[in-house]
Motif scaffolding. Structure first.
Motif, PDB file in Angstrom:
ATOM      1  N   VAL A  39      -2.734  -2.216   3.955  1.00 12.56           N
ATOM      2  CA  VAL A  39      -1.811  -1.899   2.860  1.00 12.56           C
ATOM      3  C   VAL A  39      -0.783  -0.871   3.344  1.00 12.56           C
ATOM      4  CG1 VAL A  39      -1.592  -0.978   0.525  1.00 12.56           C
ATOM      5  CG2 VAL A  39      -3.575  -2.378   1.129  1.00 12.56           C
ATOM      6  N   LEU A  40       0.493  -1.248   3.275  1.00 11.36           N
ATOM      7  CA  LEU A  40       1.572  -0.360   3.696  1.00 11.36           C
ATOM      8  C   LEU A  40       2.387   0.065   2.477  1.00 11.36           C
ATOM      9  CD1 LEU A  40       2.783  -2.239   6.900  1.00 11.36           C
ATOM     10  CD2 LEU A  40       1.309  -0.243   6.778  1.00 11.36           C
ATOM     11  N   VAL A  41       2.707   1.364   2.418  1.00 10.39           N
ATOM     12  CA  VAL A  41       3.478   1.927   1.312  1.00 10.39           C
ATOM     13  C   VAL A  41       4.875   2.242   1.819  1.00 10.39           C
ATOM     14  CG1 VAL A  41       3.581   3.827  -0.347  1.00 10.39           C
ATOM     15  CG2 VAL A  41       1.361   2.964   0.410  1.00 10.39           C
ATOM     16  N   ASP A  42       5.877   1.945   1.002  1.00  8.75           N
ATOM     17  CA  ASP A  42       7.260   2.275   1.357  1.00  8.75           C
ATOM     18  C   ASP A  42       7.452   3.777   1.133  1.00  8.75           C
ATOM     19  OD1 ASP A  42       9.903   1.970   2.107  1.00  8.75           O
ATOM     20  OD2 ASP A  42      10.568   1.560   0.059  1.00  8.75           O
ATOM     21  N   TYR A  43       7.402   4.540   2.217  1.00 10.51           N
ATOM     22  CA  TYR A  43       7.504   5.998   2.146  1.00 10.51           C
ATOM     23  C   TYR A  43       8.864   6.399   2.696  1.00 10.51           C
ATOM     24  CZ  TYR A  43       6.024  10.881   2.659  1.00 10.51           C
ATOM     25  OH  TYR A  43       5.907  12.246   2.565  1.00 10.51           O
ATOM     26  N   PRO A  47       7.548   1.797   6.215  1.00 11.34           N
ATOM     27  CA  PRO A  47       6.224   1.291   5.842  1.00 11.34           C
ATOM     28  C   PRO A  47       5.139   2.184   6.457  1.00 11.34           C
ATOM     29  CG  PRO A  47       7.563  -0.432   6.861  1.00 11.34           C
ATOM     30  CD  PRO A  47       8.292   0.858   7.031  1.00 11.34           C
ATOM     31  N   THR A  48       4.328   2.793   5.612  1.00  9.83           N
ATOM     32  CA  THR A  48       3.322   3.759   6.066  1.00  9.83           C
ATOM     33  C   THR A  48       1.946   3.362   5.540  1.00  9.83           C
ATOM     34  OG1 THR A  48       5.046   5.449   5.871  1.00  9.83           O
ATOM     35  CG2 THR A  48       2.794   6.233   6.114  1.00  9.83           C
ATOM     36  N   PRO A  49       0.905   3.388   6.396  1.00 10.80           N
ATOM     37  CA  PRO A  49      -0.449   3.069   5.923  1.00 10.80           C
ATOM     38  C   PRO A  49      -0.912   4.090   4.872  1.00 10.80           C
ATOM     39  CG  PRO A  49      -0.362   3.067   8.322  1.00 10.80           C
ATOM     40  CD  PRO A  49       0.946   3.625   7.835  1.00 10.80           C
ATOM     41  N   VAL A  50      -1.683   3.604   3.909  1.00  5.42           N
ATOM     42  CA  VAL A  50      -2.194   4.466   2.837  1.00  5.42           C
ATOM     43  C   VAL A  50      -2.996   5.631   3.414  1.00  5.42           C
ATOM     44  CG1 VAL A  50      -3.712   4.543   0.810  1.00  5.42           C
ATOM     45  CG2 VAL A  50      -2.261   2.559   1.181  1.00  5.42           C
ATOM     46  N   GLN A  51      -3.757   5.378   4.485  1.00  2.15           N
ATOM     47  CA  GLN A  51      -4.596   6.416   5.079  1.00  2.15           C
ATOM     48  C   GLN A  51      -3.795   7.627   5.557  1.00  2.15           C
ATOM     49  OE1 GLN A  51      -4.703   3.231   5.597  1.00  2.15           O
ATOM     50  NE2 GLN A  51      -6.752   2.472   6.022  1.00  2.15           N
ATOM     51  N   GLN A  52      -2.518   7.425   5.873  1.00  4.92           N
ATOM     52  CA  GLN A  52      -1.673   8.530   6.341  1.00  4.92           C
ATOM     53  C   GLN A  52      -1.019   9.279   5.187  1.00  4.92           C
ATOM     54  OE1 GLN A  52       1.108   7.145   9.282  1.00  4.92           O
ATOM     55  NE2 GLN A  52      -0.488   6.202  10.518  1.00  4.92           N
ATOM     56  N   MET A  53      -1.201   8.775   3.974  1.00  2.08           N
ATOM     57  CA  MET A  53      -0.553   9.391   2.816  1.00  2.08           C
ATOM     58  C   MET A  53      -1.535   9.988   1.818  1.00  2.08           C
ATOM     59  SD  MET A  53       2.353   6.566   2.017  1.00  2.08           S
ATOM     60  CE  MET A  53       3.077   7.560   0.734  1.00  2.08           C
ATOM     61  N   ALA A  54      -2.820   9.685   1.976  1.00  2.00           N
ATOM     62  CA  ALA A  54      -3.778  10.103   0.968  1.00  2.00           C
ATOM     63  C   ALA A  54      -5.178  10.253   1.558  1.00  2.00           C
ATOM     64  CB  ALA A  54      -3.810   9.076  -0.154  1.00  2.00           C
ATOM     65  N   ALA A  76       4.173   4.796  -5.807  1.00  8.36           N
ATOM     66  CA  ALA A  76       4.465   3.932  -4.646  1.00  8.36           C
ATOM     67  C   ALA A  76       3.173   3.374  -4.054  1.00  8.36           C
ATOM     68  CB  ALA A  76       5.245   4.703  -3.597  1.00  8.36           C
ATOM     69  N   ILE A  77       2.143   4.218  -3.969  1.00  9.55           N
ATOM     70  CA  ILE A  77       0.848   3.761  -3.434  1.00  9.55           C
ATOM     71  C   ILE A  77       0.249   2.722  -4.380  1.00  9.55           C
ATOM     72  CG2 ILE A  77      -1.513   4.472  -2.879  1.00  9.55           C
ATOM     73  CD1 ILE A  77      -0.339   7.192  -1.988  1.00  9.55           C
ATOM     74  N   GLU A  78       0.319   2.994  -5.691  1.00  8.61           N
ATOM     75  CA  GLU A  78      -0.209   2.060  -6.688  1.00  8.61           C
ATOM     76  C   GLU A  78       0.492   0.707  -6.574  1.00  8.61           C
ATOM     77  OE1 GLU A  78      -1.109   1.936 -11.489  1.00  8.61           O
ATOM     78  OE2 GLU A  78       0.443   3.297 -10.740  1.00  8.61           O
ATOM     79  N   LYS A  79       1.816   0.732  -6.449  1.00 10.55           N
ATOM     80  CA  LYS A  79       2.601  -0.504  -6.336  1.00 10.55           C
ATOM     81  C   LYS A  79       2.203  -1.284  -5.077  1.00 10.55           C
ATOM     82  CE  LYS A  79       7.370  -2.118  -6.065  1.00 10.55           C
ATOM     83  NZ  LYS A  79       8.755  -1.735  -5.882  1.00 10.55           N
ATOM     84  N   ALA A  80       2.022  -0.583  -3.948  1.00 12.62           N
ATOM     85  CA  ALA A  80       1.649  -1.239  -2.691  1.00 12.62           C
ATOM     86  C   ALA A  80       0.276  -1.908  -2.803  1.00 12.62           C
ATOM     87  CB  ALA A  80       1.653  -0.229  -1.547  1.00 12.62           C
ATOM     88  N   ILE A  81      -0.660  -1.247  -3.481  1.00 11.54           N
ATOM     89  CA  ILE A  81      -2.005  -1.818  -3.644  1.00 11.54           C
ATOM     90  C   ILE A  81      -1.936  -3.051  -4.539  1.00 11.54           C
ATOM     91  CG2 ILE A  81      -4.312  -1.421  -4.601  1.00 11.54           C
ATOM     92  CD1 ILE A  81      -4.014   1.512  -3.627  1.00 11.54           C
ATOM     93  N   GLY A  87      -6.646  -7.781  -4.226  1.00 17.78           N
ATOM     94  CA  GLY A  87      -7.085  -8.334  -5.505  1.00 17.78           C
ATOM     95  C   GLY A  87      -7.732  -7.347  -6.459  1.00 17.78           C
ATOM     96  N   ILE A  88      -7.435  -6.064  -6.335  1.00 18.18           N
ATOM     97  CA  ILE A  88      -7.974  -5.055  -7.245  1.00 18.18           C
ATOM     98  C   ILE A  88      -6.808  -4.261  -7.811  1.00 18.18           C
ATOM     99  CG2 ILE A  88      -9.453  -3.027  -7.482  1.00 18.18           C
ATOM    100  CD1 ILE A  88     -11.046  -4.022  -5.113  1.00 18.18           C
ATOM    101  N   THR A  89      -6.800  -4.075  -9.124  1.00 14.25           N
ATOM    102  CA  THR A  89      -5.761  -3.270  -9.746  1.00 14.25           C
ATOM    103  C   THR A  89      -6.263  -1.834  -9.857  1.00 14.25           C
ATOM    104  OG1 THR A  89      -5.085  -5.192 -11.024  1.00 14.25           O
ATOM    105  CG2 THR A  89      -4.284  -3.055 -11.785  1.00 14.25           C
ATOM    106  N   PRO A  90      -5.513  -0.886  -9.288  1.00 13.86           N
ATOM    107  CA  PRO A  90      -5.957   0.504  -9.339  1.00 13.86           C
ATOM    108  C   PRO A  90      -5.773   1.126 -10.731  1.00 13.86           C
ATOM    109  CG  PRO A  90      -3.873   0.326  -8.171  1.00 13.86           C
ATOM    110  CD  PRO A  90      -4.293  -1.063  -8.529  1.00 13.86           C
ATOM    111  N   THR A  91      -6.581   2.121 -11.032  1.00 15.87           N
ATOM    112  CA  THR A  91      -6.464   2.896 -12.257  1.00 15.87           C
ATOM    113  C   THR A  91      -5.803   4.213 -11.894  1.00 15.87           C
ATOM    114  OG1 THR A  91      -8.549   1.931 -12.983  1.00 15.87           O
ATOM    115  CG2 THR A  91      -7.753   3.827 -14.213  1.00 15.87           C
ATOM    116  N   ASN A  92      -4.715   4.547 -12.588  1.00 14.47           N
ATOM    117  CA  ASN A  92      -3.934   5.740 -12.282  1.00 14.47           C
ATOM    118  C   ASN A  92      -4.223   6.793 -13.344  1.00 14.47           C
ATOM    119  OD1 ASN A  92      -1.921   7.668 -11.888  1.00 14.47           O
ATOM    120  ND2 ASN A  92      -0.353   6.160 -11.431  1.00 14.47           N
ATOM    121  N   ASP A  93      -4.724   7.979 -12.916  1.00 20.62           N
ATOM    122  CA  ASP A  93      -4.980   9.052 -13.876  1.00 20.62           C
ATOM    123  C   ASP A  93      -3.936  10.172 -13.783  1.00 20.62           C
ATOM    124  OD1 ASP A  93      -5.681  10.569 -11.653  1.00 20.62           O
ATOM    125  OD2 ASP A  93      -7.805  10.712 -12.166  1.00 20.62           O
TER     126      ASP A  93
END
Length: 184
Positions: A39-43, A47-54, A76-81, A87-93
Protein backbone atom coordinates in the motif's frame (compact mmCIF):
# COMPACT_ATOMS: atom_id res chain seq x y z
CA UNK A 1 32.65 -26.34 -9.15
CA UNK A 2 31.59 -25.84 -5.54
CA UNK A 3 31.29 -22.16 -6.39
CA UNK A 4 28.58 -23.00 -8.95
CA UNK A 5 26.65 -25.04 -6.38
CA UNK A 6 27.01 -22.30 -3.72
CA UNK A 7 25.74 -19.76 -6.26
CA UNK A 8 22.74 -22.01 -7.04
CA UNK A 9 22.08 -22.49 -3.32
CA UNK A 10 22.05 -18.70 -2.84
CA UNK A 11 19.50 -18.31 -5.64
CA UNK A 12 17.35 -21.07 -4.13
CA UNK A 13 17.45 -19.40 -0.71
CA UNK A 14 16.31 -16.13 -2.31
CA UNK A 15 13.45 -18.03 -3.95
CA UNK A 16 12.38 -19.46 -0.58
CA UNK A 17 12.56 -16.01 1.08
CA UNK A 18 10.48 -14.57 -1.74
CA UNK A 19 7.88 -17.29 -1.22
CA UNK A 20 7.73 -16.58 2.51
CA UNK A 21 7.25 -12.88 1.75
CA UNK A 22 4.40 -13.71 -0.66
CA UNK A 23 2.80 -15.83 2.06
CA UNK A 24 3.04 -12.99 4.57
CA UNK A 25 1.00 -10.71 2.30
CA UNK A 26 -1.89 -13.20 2.09
CA UNK A 27 -4.71 -12.03 4.33
CA UNK A 28 -5.71 -15.16 6.23
CA UNK A 29 -8.01 -13.61 8.84
CA UNK A 30 -5.35 -12.76 11.39
CA UNK A 31 -4.08 -9.23 11.73
CA UNK A 32 -0.74 -9.04 9.94
CA UNK A 33 1.08 -5.75 9.25
CA UNK A 34 2.62 -7.31 6.10
CA UNK A 35 -0.71 -6.90 4.26
CA UNK A 36 0.11 -3.18 4.09
CA UNK A 37 3.50 -3.78 2.41
CA UNK A 38 2.16 -2.97 -1.05
CA UNK A 39 0.00 0.00 0.00
CA UNK A 40 1.50 3.31 -1.14
CA UNK A 41 0.27 6.70 0.10
CA UNK A 42 0.59 9.89 -1.93
CA UNK A 43 2.79 11.90 0.45
CA UNK A 44 3.32 15.36 -1.06
CA UNK A 45 3.41 13.86 -4.56
CA UNK A 46 5.65 10.91 -3.66
CA UNK A 47 4.29 7.35 -3.36
CA UNK A 48 5.36 6.32 0.16
CA UNK A 49 4.82 2.98 1.96
CA UNK A 50 2.47 3.16 4.96
CA UNK A 51 5.21 1.71 7.20
CA UNK A 52 7.30 4.86 6.63
CA UNK A 53 4.44 7.15 7.63
CA UNK A 54 2.91 5.45 10.64
CA UNK A 55 3.39 3.08 13.54
CA UNK A 56 1.57 -0.17 12.76
CA UNK A 57 0.72 -2.53 15.60
CA UNK A 58 -1.43 -5.60 16.19
CA UNK A 59 -3.74 -4.73 19.08
CA UNK A 60 -5.82 -7.92 19.01
CA UNK A 61 -5.72 -11.11 16.94
CA UNK A 62 -7.90 -9.54 14.24
CA UNK A 63 -7.17 -5.82 14.60
CA UNK A 64 -4.39 -3.58 13.31
CA UNK A 65 -3.80 -0.08 14.63
CA UNK A 66 -2.20 2.46 12.30
CA UNK A 67 -1.00 5.63 14.04
CA UNK A 68 0.45 8.19 11.61
CA UNK A 69 3.37 10.28 12.81
CA UNK A 70 1.85 13.24 10.95
CA UNK A 71 -1.87 13.26 11.84
CA UNK A 72 -2.60 15.49 8.83
CA UNK A 73 -1.83 12.46 6.63
CA UNK A 74 -4.55 10.31 8.24
CA UNK A 75 -7.03 10.90 5.40
CA UNK A 76 -4.38 10.15 2.74
CA UNK A 77 -3.46 6.86 4.44
CA UNK A 78 -7.16 5.95 4.77
CA UNK A 79 -7.74 6.70 1.07
CA UNK A 80 -4.72 4.58 0.03
CA UNK A 81 -5.95 1.61 2.09
CA UNK A 82 -9.47 1.90 0.64
CA UNK A 83 -8.07 2.06 -2.92
CA UNK A 84 -5.73 -0.91 -2.34
CA UNK A 85 -6.66 -4.54 -2.98
CA UNK A 86 -6.62 -5.70 0.67
CA UNK A 87 -10.41 -5.49 0.86
CA UNK A 88 -10.75 -3.96 4.34
CA UNK A 89 -12.26 -0.57 5.07
CA UNK A 90 -10.41 1.22 7.86
CA UNK A 91 -12.17 2.89 10.80
CA UNK A 92 -10.99 6.46 11.39
CA UNK A 93 -11.19 7.84 14.95
CA UNK A 94 -9.46 11.14 14.12
CA UNK A 95 -6.06 10.13 15.52
CA UNK A 96 -5.54 6.62 14.18
CA UNK A 97 -6.95 4.03 11.80
CA UNK A 98 -8.14 0.60 12.80
CA UNK A 99 -8.33 -2.35 10.43
CA UNK A 100 -10.63 -5.15 11.57
CA UNK A 101 -9.89 -8.39 9.76
CA UNK A 102 -13.10 -10.38 9.20
CA UNK A 103 -13.09 -14.12 9.62
CA UNK A 104 -12.84 -15.60 6.10
CA UNK A 105 -15.62 -17.83 4.82
CA UNK A 106 -14.97 -21.48 3.96
CA UNK A 107 -14.96 -20.63 0.23
CA UNK A 108 -12.51 -17.76 0.79
CA UNK A 109 -10.19 -20.06 2.76
CA UNK A 110 -10.22 -22.63 -0.05
CA UNK A 111 -9.47 -19.85 -2.52
CA UNK A 112 -6.52 -18.72 -0.35
CA UNK A 113 -5.20 -22.29 -0.15
CA UNK A 114 -5.30 -22.50 -3.96
CA UNK A 115 -3.35 -19.24 -4.12
CA UNK A 116 -0.79 -20.60 -1.62
CA UNK A 117 -0.37 -23.80 -3.65
CA UNK A 118 0.06 -21.75 -6.84
CA UNK A 119 2.82 -19.71 -5.18
CA UNK A 120 4.43 -22.98 -4.05
CA UNK A 121 4.38 -24.42 -7.57
CA UNK A 122 5.87 -21.22 -9.00
CA UNK A 123 8.66 -21.43 -6.41
CA UNK A 124 9.39 -25.05 -7.37
CA UNK A 125 9.55 -24.08 -11.05
CA UNK A 126 12.07 -21.39 -10.14
CA UNK A 127 14.13 -23.94 -8.16
CA UNK A 128 14.13 -26.33 -11.11
CA UNK A 129 15.20 -23.53 -13.44
CA UNK A 130 18.15 -22.78 -11.16
CA UNK A 131 19.07 -26.48 -11.23
CA UNK A 132 18.80 -26.60 -15.04
CA UNK A 133 20.96 -23.49 -15.49
CA UNK A 134 23.62 -24.84 -13.13
CA UNK A 135 23.67 -28.22 -14.88
CA UNK A 136 24.12 -26.41 -18.21
CA UNK A 137 27.19 -24.69 -16.75
CA UNK A 138 28.54 -28.08 -15.65
CA UNK A 139 27.99 -29.50 -19.17
CA UNK A 140 29.88 -26.56 -20.65
CA UNK A 141 32.73 -27.13 -18.17
CA UNK A 142 32.85 -30.83 -19.13
CA UNK A 143 32.84 -29.94 -22.83
CA UNK A 144 35.76 -27.55 -22.25
CA UNK A 145 37.67 -30.27 -20.40
CA UNK A 146 37.55 -28.47 -17.03
CA UNK A 147 35.86 -31.42 -15.29
CA UNK A 148 35.76 -35.17 -15.88
CA UNK A 149 32.74 -37.42 -16.49
CA UNK A 150 32.93 -38.67 -12.88
CA UNK A 151 33.03 -35.09 -11.57
CA UNK A 152 30.02 -34.31 -13.72
CA UNK A 153 28.00 -37.23 -12.28
CA UNK A 154 28.91 -36.20 -8.71
CA UNK A 155 27.96 -32.57 -9.33
CA UNK A 156 24.64 -33.63 -10.88
CA UNK A 157 23.88 -35.71 -7.76
CA UNK A 158 24.82 -32.83 -5.44
CA UNK A 159 22.67 -30.44 -7.44
CA UNK A 160 19.71 -32.84 -7.35
CA UNK A 161 20.06 -33.26 -3.56
CA UNK A 162 20.10 -29.48 -3.14
CA UNK A 163 17.04 -29.06 -5.36
CA UNK A 164 15.17 -31.81 -3.49
CA UNK A 165 16.02 -30.19 -0.15
CA UNK A 166 14.64 -26.81 -1.25
CA UNK A 167 11.55 -28.39 -2.85
CA UNK A 168 10.87 -30.10 0.50
CA UNK A 169 11.25 -26.71 2.23
CA UNK A 170 8.71 -25.21 -0.21
CA UNK A 171 6.29 -28.11 0.44
CA UNK A 172 6.71 -27.60 4.18
CA UNK A 173 6.07 -23.83 3.91
CA UNK A 174 2.98 -24.44 1.76
CA UNK A 175 1.68 -27.03 4.21
CA UNK A 176 2.24 -24.71 7.21
CA UNK A 177 0.47 -21.81 5.50
CA UNK A 178 -2.39 -24.10 4.45
CA UNK A 179 -2.86 -25.25 8.08
CA UNK A 180 -2.78 -21.62 9.25
CA UNK A 181 -5.47 -20.61 6.76
CA UNK A 182 -7.75 -23.58 7.42
CA UNK A 183 -7.44 -23.45 11.23
CA UNK A 184 -9.06 -20.04 11.60
Amino acid sequence: MNEQIKNAEGKMEKCLKSLEHEFSTIRAGRANPAVLDKVLVDYYGTPTPVQQMAAISVVEARNLLIQPWDVSQLKAIEKAIINSDIGITPTNDGKALRLAFPQPTEDRRKELVKQVKKFGEEAKVTLRNVRRDTLEKFKTMKKNGEITEDDMKGLEKDMQKLTDKFCDNVDSAVSDKEKEIMSI
